[in-house]
Design a protein around this motif. Sequence first.
Motif, PDB file in Angstrom:
ATOM      1  N   GLU A 155       1.862  37.332 -26.632  1.00  0.00           N
ATOM      2  CA  GLU A 155       2.315  36.889 -25.103  1.00  0.00           C
ATOM      3  C   GLU A 155       0.826  34.846 -25.437  1.00  0.00           C
ATOM      4  OE1 GLU A 155       1.980  38.863 -21.568  1.00  0.00           O
ATOM      5  OE2 GLU A 155       4.345  38.129 -21.752  1.00  0.00           O
ATOM      6  N   HIS A 156       0.024  35.090 -25.633  1.00  0.00           N
ATOM      7  CA  HIS A 156      -1.220  34.171 -25.562  1.00  0.00           C
ATOM      8  C   HIS A 156      -0.773  33.713 -26.769  1.00  0.00           C
ATOM      9  CE1 HIS A 156      -3.414  37.281 -22.729  1.00  0.00           C
ATOM     10  NE2 HIS A 156      -4.029  36.027 -22.401  1.00  0.00           N
ATOM     11  N   PHE A 157      -0.521  33.769 -27.863  1.00  0.00           N
ATOM     12  CA  PHE A 157      -0.003  33.451 -29.087  1.00  0.00           C
ATOM     13  C   PHE A 157       0.339  32.151 -28.714  1.00  0.00           C
ATOM     14  CE2 PHE A 157      -3.716  35.522 -31.363  1.00  0.00           C
ATOM     15  CZ  PHE A 157      -3.858  34.506 -32.018  1.00  0.00           C
ATOM     16  N   ALA A 158       2.014  32.665 -28.257  1.00  0.00           N
ATOM     17  CA  ALA A 158       3.227  32.226 -27.581  1.00  0.00           C
ATOM     18  C   ALA A 158       2.931  31.022 -27.053  1.00  0.00           C
ATOM     19  CB  ALA A 158       3.728  33.053 -27.150  1.00  0.00           C
ATOM     20  N   PHE A 159       1.635  31.334 -25.439  1.00  0.00           N
ATOM     21  CA  PHE A 159       1.307  30.418 -24.885  1.00  0.00           C
ATOM     22  C   PHE A 159       0.825  29.375 -26.081  1.00  0.00           C
ATOM     23  CE2 PHE A 159      -1.885  28.615 -22.387  1.00  0.00           C
ATOM     24  CZ  PHE A 159      -1.208  27.834 -21.226  1.00  0.00           C
ATOM     25  N   VAL A 160       0.170  29.168 -26.656  1.00  0.00           N
ATOM     26  CA  VAL A 160      -0.484  28.330 -27.630  1.00  0.00           C
ATOM     27  C   VAL A 160       0.799  27.499 -28.150  1.00  0.00           C
ATOM     28  CG1 VAL A 160      -2.951  27.661 -29.251  1.00  0.00           C
ATOM     29  CG2 VAL A 160      -3.327  29.455 -27.033  1.00  0.00           C
ATOM     30  N   ALA A 161       1.113  28.121 -28.839  1.00  0.00           N
ATOM     31  CA  ALA A 161       1.954  27.761 -29.431  1.00  0.00           C
ATOM     32  C   ALA A 161       2.651  26.311 -28.303  1.00  0.00           C
ATOM     33  CB  ALA A 161       3.156  28.292 -29.977  1.00  0.00           C
ATOM     34  N   ARG A 162       3.632  27.041 -27.528  1.00  0.00           N
ATOM     35  CA  ARG A 162       4.100  26.182 -26.284  1.00  0.00           C
ATOM     36  C   ARG A 162       3.029  24.850 -26.109  1.00  0.00           C
ATOM     37  NH1 ARG A 162       5.585  31.135 -24.429  1.00  0.00           N
ATOM     38  NH2 ARG A 162       4.446  31.063 -22.895  1.00  0.00           N
ATOM     39  N   GLU A 163       2.598  25.263 -25.457  1.00  0.00           N
ATOM     40  CA  GLU A 163       1.505  24.505 -24.293  1.00  0.00           C
ATOM     41  C   GLU A 163       0.901  22.876 -25.463  1.00  0.00           C
ATOM     42  OE1 GLU A 163       2.447  24.215 -21.547  1.00  0.00           O
ATOM     43  OE2 GLU A 163       3.797  25.677 -22.138  1.00  0.00           O
ATOM     44  N   ARG A 164       0.979  23.602 -26.626  1.00  0.00           N
ATOM     45  CA  ARG A 164       0.173  22.276 -27.583  1.00  0.00           C
ATOM     46  C   ARG A 164       0.064  21.283 -27.705  1.00  0.00           C
ATOM     47  NH1 ARG A 164      -1.057  22.133 -33.466  1.00  0.00           N
ATOM     48  NH2 ARG A 164       0.964  23.285 -34.099  1.00  0.00           N
TER      49      ARG A 164
END
Length: 210
Positions: free
Chosen positions: A107-116
């Motif tokens: 979930e955290h890696f997905a958050f970074v991938a989406r928001e960066r």
Amino acid sequence: MSETVPSRQAQKERTREAILAAALGLSHDHGFAQLSLRQVTRAAGVVPTAFYRHFDSMDEVGLALVEQSFTTLRGMIRDAQRNPDIVDNLIDASADVLVAAVKANREHFAFVARERLGGSATVRAAIQHELELFISELALFLARIPQLARWSGEDVKMVSGLFVRNMVYRAEQVVETPVGRPDLEEEIKRKARREMRMVVLGFKAWRSDA
């Protein structure tokens, strides 16, 4: 009285974590920049006034999620520094550690991938800042490799950036990989190893004054 204070502090921390977990979960479907305070508090099961006891704005929630996400990456570097197997087998071990870390913190890696690259400018800037810090930390680790002993600090940081950008790209691929597909995970690892080997092959030939 002595029991009440820790209890209140524990409840306060639980509320904060509930808000962060709700924002993280909702961002998966809606994107963080599209979330409202009311959506998050409703999902967290708290009233809006409770939100302001922990955060001044949704941007602050985003910054806290960025910090949580990169805590995992910083932990990876510190574990690597203490693990002689990783130092001796940097390429193979790095690919294995990366895939395992992404799966454990999807979930955290997905958050970074989406928001960066999209969404809140504040969150984007925080992610870029954390990536630069990660590059600097990795550079300190890479500087211990004998082949890089004569390199300038600038060049060690340059190669660290190459590794980190590769890791970010491959981490995003792991995030998108369906659960229960170890064959696809192994293919990601194989490609990551080949790319890192290509970089490492240039270590001997590179001169910092080139």
